[in-house]
Design an enzyme around this catalytic site. Sequence first.
Site: not given
Ligand code: GLN
Length: 550
Positions: A382, A512, A514
Amino acid sequence: MSTKFIFVTGGVLSGVGKGIIAASLGNILKNHGHSIFIQKFDPYLNVDAGTLNPAEHGECFVTADGKETDLDLGHYERFLDIELTKDSSVMSGVIYQTVIENERKGKYLGKTIQVIPHVTDEIKRRLYEAAKKSKARILITEIGGTVGDIEAEHFLEAARQVALEQGSKNAIFVQVAYLPFLESSQELKTKPVQNALQSLRSRGIQPAMVFCRSDKSIDEHSLSKIALFGGLKKEAVVGVPTLKTIYAVPELFKKLDLDKFVLKTLGLKAMKIRANGWQKLVKRIEGGSGKNIKIGLVGKYMTMSDTYISVVEALKAACYQQNCVANIIKIDSEYIQKNGVKILKDLDAICVPGGFGSRGIEGIISAINYARTNNIPFLGLCLGMQLSVIEYARNVLKIKDANSTEFNLKAKSPVINLMEEQTQVLMQDNYGATMRLGSFKCKLAKNTKALRIYGKSEIVERHRHRYEFNNQYRSNFAMDNNFVIAGENIELNLVELIELKNHPYFLACQYHPEFTSRPLRPHPLFLGLINACVKPVRNKTKNPKSTHLV
Ligand code: GLN
């Protein structure tokens, strides 16, 4: 087929592993072929876990249907290997919000609105709805906090009413309580557990079992005493010492025949136990042999141990499968910002997890640069992908001021930015529910490492973010023949996964992975990362470190 209910409450103090015990019960009952669903009632007045600070509250777990939840749901999914839904996470805030909205709509026909019955009825409605929709044979409901907390009273009262409505064979309570050890007299003290049981009884609830948690070994005498004073059968009082791994808890329960005890209490048949590989997993973890893999987890919020719990468990699961030992080193990116990348010198792999806000970002970018230029196996998640794109744009494509509009609203080269629709919502100062959340399809490109690792071209992965790869820069990246867009959401025209060709393992995804990794089924991207560390092959590149295979 009607559902049986198990409520899990906490006594003495919180944070002793109620979630793990609830999940472990689910694990051993599922083994008998019963369908299980599990949910958590959380006393916080938040509407969901989305706006909770990860450094204070730990990870925000996301379900496939896009609910931002407490990290205990991650344990539930890992221990039960099932996909939970938004019905699995109910916070007080959403209960009160619904009741107040109903009141405004005049749904209560002029009645005075009270905790009992209006709030408790809304809680019961959600509980029965979860049972109905999941069609589970057994619904396990964990009630957050500790019995006696003002905030949790409405949940306990609703659960008491459910037990009354369903009858004692169909709804039971299990209490998880802390058994303190007194150093001065070298003994376990049972009084706080006795009081916690009394506190539950004073609310009209007699538990069927109590789990006594302690960091010390637990003697039979203490358990017998608790049984006597708690009005419980001896086999209903279970000592749960702190074990080498949380995954050993279901094995301990099986050894104690707790599955049979619970099933009998609920009037259900014990069936032939299915071997689920869990025993082997625990043996492997407890054995602790194999190559030691040093993985640097570089990010923000490193002071709290639970912030990246699903990432840590996914890395460990991949190591278990490869018969090696995960040595995870958490590195605060602000440390790198101040002291440079020397700290990364001896790592076998680097992983950059998710995060929000501009603090520590440049330190993470330096770590990504180090992994890229030194051929260290790398996985970005992400925020990890967004920063990999920025790093590559700045240092390879020479777009010097490449940035994300999350860190600099006026960035001259916003290689990462918001989609138009999200900008509109955020302008109204509405931070809850402005993210791309939950499962989305992704198509993997031909001739990519990603396709080889996944073994299929259509994948579904969970998301939680606002910002995206800015499509206006696609042509800049397309001119480079090392940077590959390996996965895309075709319908939304969004980049989901990138990889580098001339690197042993450099993959970074917008989603994600994970959240869907399981102890017995590690996620392919994590497995790929660990594989790159354990399977040395002929050195294809100039750098001596790159003796890794993908
Ligand atoms: N801050 C980034 C976004 O809002 C990544 C978010 C995250 O890593 N879950 O896109």
